[in-house]
Scaffold this motif. Structure first.
Motif, PDB file in Angstrom:
ATOM      1  N   ILE A  75       0.833  -1.210   0.000  1.00 33.29           N
ATOM      2  CA  ILE A  75       0.000   0.000   0.000  1.00 33.29           C
ATOM      3  C   ILE A  75       0.869   1.262   0.000  1.00 33.29           C
ATOM      4  O   ILE A  75       0.557   2.232  -0.692  1.00 33.29           O
ATOM      5  CB  ILE A  75      -0.966  -0.010   1.214  1.00 33.29           C
ATOM      6  CG1 ILE A  75      -1.962  -1.165   1.076  1.00 33.29           C
ATOM      7  CG2 ILE A  75      -1.694   1.326   1.346  1.00 33.29           C
ATOM      8  CD1 ILE A  75      -2.872  -1.367   2.290  1.00 33.29           C
ATOM      9  N   ASN A  76       1.940   1.261   0.795  1.00 27.89           N
ATOM     10  CA  ASN A  76       2.788   2.473   0.789  1.00 27.89           C
ATOM     11  C   ASN A  76       4.177   2.196   0.182  1.00 27.89           C
ATOM     12  O   ASN A  76       5.130   2.918   0.455  1.00 27.89           O
ATOM     13  CB  ASN A  76       2.898   3.108   2.186  1.00 27.89           C
ATOM     14  CG  ASN A  76       3.642   2.242   3.175  1.00 27.89           C
ATOM     15  OD1 ASN A  76       3.922   1.069   2.906  1.00 27.89           O
ATOM     16  ND2 ASN A  76       3.973   2.814   4.322  1.00 27.89           N
ATOM     17  N   LYS A 111       1.811  10.354   3.595  1.00 30.83           N
ATOM     18  CA  LYS A 111       0.344  10.301   3.615  1.00 30.83           C
ATOM     19  C   LYS A 111      -0.150   8.959   4.126  1.00 30.83           C
ATOM     20  O   LYS A 111      -1.278   8.835   4.578  1.00 30.83           O
ATOM     21  CB  LYS A 111      -0.194  10.512   2.203  1.00 30.83           C
ATOM     22  CG  LYS A 111       0.140  11.885   1.705  1.00 30.83           C
ATOM     23  CD  LYS A 111      -0.679  12.217   0.503  1.00 30.83           C
ATOM     24  CE  LYS A 111      -0.737  13.701   0.328  1.00 30.83           C
ATOM     25  NZ  LYS A 111      -2.010  14.246   0.733  1.00 30.83           N
ATOM     26  N   ILE A 112       0.693   7.946   3.979  1.00 26.38           N
ATOM     27  CA  ILE A 112       0.337   6.599   4.426  1.00 26.38           C
ATOM     28  C   ILE A 112       1.450   6.132   5.356  1.00 26.38           C
ATOM     29  O   ILE A 112       2.448   5.558   4.929  1.00 26.38           O
ATOM     30  CB  ILE A 112       0.169   5.639   3.228  1.00 26.38           C
ATOM     31  CG1 ILE A 112      -0.825   6.225   2.204  1.00 26.38           C
ATOM     32  CG2 ILE A 112      -0.284   4.274   3.707  1.00 26.38           C
ATOM     33  CD1 ILE A 112      -1.066   5.356   0.974  1.00 26.38           C
ATOM     34  N   GLY A 113       1.278   6.448   6.644  1.00 27.32           N
ATOM     35  CA  GLY A 113       2.310   6.140   7.630  1.00 27.32           C
ATOM     36  C   GLY A 113       2.215   4.692   8.078  1.00 27.32           C
ATOM     37  O   GLY A 113       1.252   3.984   7.774  1.00 27.32           O
ATOM     38  N   ASP A 187       0.597  14.228  10.047  1.00 26.51           N
ATOM     39  CA  ASP A 187      -0.797  14.277   9.640  1.00 26.51           C
ATOM     40  C   ASP A 187      -1.079  13.467   8.370  1.00 26.51           C
ATOM     41  O   ASP A 187      -1.504  14.017   7.349  1.00 26.51           O
ATOM     42  CB  ASP A 187      -1.236  15.740   9.449  1.00 26.51           C
ATOM     43  CG  ASP A 187      -2.728  15.882   9.678  1.00 26.51           C
ATOM     44  OD1 ASP A 187      -3.322  14.968  10.264  1.00 26.51           O
ATOM     45  OD2 ASP A 187      -3.288  16.892   9.255  1.00 26.51           O
ATOM     46  N   PRO A 188      -0.836  12.160   8.448  1.00 25.85           N
ATOM     47  CA  PRO A 188      -1.105  11.313   7.277  1.00 25.85           C
ATOM     48  C   PRO A 188      -2.610  11.124   7.109  1.00 25.85           C
ATOM     49  O   PRO A 188      -3.397  11.607   7.920  1.00 25.85           O
ATOM     50  CB  PRO A 188      -0.452   9.983   7.675  1.00 25.85           C
ATOM     51  CG  PRO A 188      -0.623   9.943   9.156  1.00 25.85           C
ATOM     52  CD  PRO A 188      -0.487  11.368   9.629  1.00 25.85           C
ATOM     53  N   GLU A 189      -2.998  10.423   6.071  1.00 23.73           N
ATOM     54  CA  GLU A 189      -4.414  10.094   5.907  1.00 23.73           C
ATOM     55  C   GLU A 189      -4.691   8.641   6.288  1.00 23.73           C
ATOM     56  O   GLU A 189      -5.797   8.295   6.672  1.00 23.73           O
ATOM     57  CB  GLU A 189      -4.829  10.334   4.453  1.00 23.73           C
ATOM     58  CG  GLU A 189      -4.718  11.807   4.096  1.00 23.73           C
ATOM     59  CD  GLU A 189      -5.349  12.114   2.764  1.00 23.73           C
ATOM     60  OE1 GLU A 189      -6.507  11.741   2.565  1.00 23.73           O
ATOM     61  OE2 GLU A 189      -4.665  12.720   1.937  1.00 23.73           O
ATOM     62  N   VAL A 190      -3.670   7.817   6.133  1.00 21.28           N
ATOM     63  CA  VAL A 190      -3.819   6.385   6.412  1.00 21.28           C
ATOM     64  C   VAL A 190      -2.702   5.972   7.368  1.00 21.28           C
ATOM     65  O   VAL A 190      -1.564   6.439   7.233  1.00 21.28           O
ATOM     66  CB  VAL A 190      -3.699   5.558   5.106  1.00 21.28           C
ATOM     67  CG1 VAL A 190      -3.836   4.058   5.391  1.00 21.28           C
ATOM     68  CG2 VAL A 190      -4.726   5.994   4.072  1.00 21.28           C
TER      69      VAL A 190
END
Ligand code: ADP
Length: 274
Positions: A75-76, A111-113, A187-190
């Protein structure tokens, strides 16, 4: 929270995250389409197709070696770091294929930590651990940023007043919450989590489980767990992988645990698998 600037994966896509978030609640944020992953000749994921909803907790369960971590890492693009790994098919984040040539994997990971199985704070102060992600982006981190991330990770009351002491002096459970603070500070989204409680004692694990429910108000959480009770307790949606890297069922968690459509899933859930 979530007041940080939106950072595009590619330079053209500038949007307001707050507006985007409120408009897109309950929408798909991640989508796999025919995702295949090989390690050399060995196939670890087989034609995985799935839509993961925004701001929910999605659990990934299945027996060891069935491809759970591989799916999470795809995913990331953490799989990029494994030389023999080859990804085919699409993995879309907000409709954009993360494997497109114009996607910067470093920007993607902001964004995707990710939070790993074993707490891995840096041998630095609590403050420096939290601000790491912002500093590598060249952003200054204020005391408010530090407090906000630590509150978000349910750690603030335990570390307030000792932000300059080493992250390594904390207990295992506190270290994992520090790693969660580090993951959410930019402040990621996922937030991806790979068995985040399996190295912790039950009390520390329970705190992280409570925290995961809180995090899902703000972030999309995708969590690999080998603990089916944990998946049943904390997730909204559950993906079940079985041997061969096949996603055999993906539904709301109550359906998976109470009335799965697939016999093999029922056998796995009830302990008859294999
Ligand atoms: P799970 O998380 O469900 O235990 P993994 O995604 O770790 O499963 O592994 C899926 C398959 O891919 C396994 O057969 C495993 O041996 C293989 N695999 C995982 N990581 C690597 C790697 N770095 N190199 C080669 N094979 C790997």
């Amino acid at each position: 929270m979530a007041t940080g600037e939106n950072e595009p994966l590619i330079s053209t896509a500038v949007t307001s995250r707050e507006t985007e978030r409120s408009a897109r609640a309950d929408e798909t944020i991640l989508e796999a389409r025919g995702l295949d992953v090989h390690y050399g000749e060995d196939r670890a994921l087989r034609e995985v197709t799935a839509e993961i909803p925004e701001r929910k907790v999605t659990a990934i369960i299945g027996p060891s070696g069935c491809g759970k971590s591989t799916f999470l890492r795809s995913i990331n693009r953490m799989n990029d770091q494994i030389e023999v790994c080859r990804v085919e098919g699409d993995l879309l984040f907000r409709g954009k294929n993360v494997y497109d040539d114009d996607v910067d994997p470093v920007a993607l990971r902001r964004k995707i930590g990710q939070v790993f199985q074993k707490p891995n704070p840096f041998p630095k102060s609590i403050r420096d651990n939290v601000t790491y992600g912002l500093r590598v982006q060249g952003k200054s981190a204020t005391d408010d940023d530090v407090e906000r991330a630590l509150r978000g990770a349910a750690l603030w009351s335990e570390v307030e007043g000792k932000l300059d002491s080493s992250g390594l002096d904390l207990s295992g459970g506190q270290q994992q919450r520090l790693c969660i603070a580090r993951a959410i500070a930019p402040d990621p989204e996922v937030v991806l989590m790979d068995e985040p409680t399996s190295a912790l004692d039950p009390v520390a694990a329970s705190k992280i489980e409570d925290l995961i429910a809180e995090l899902a108000r703000e972030y999309t959480v995708v969590i690999v767990t080998h603990n089916m009770q944990q998946a049943a307790r904390i997730s909204d949606e559950t993906m079940v992988f079985l041997t061969g890297g096949e996603l055999v069922e993906f539904d709301d968690t109550a359906t998976i645990f109470e009335n799965p459509a697939n016999q093999a899933v029922e056998d796995y859930i009830t302990g008859k698998f294999g």
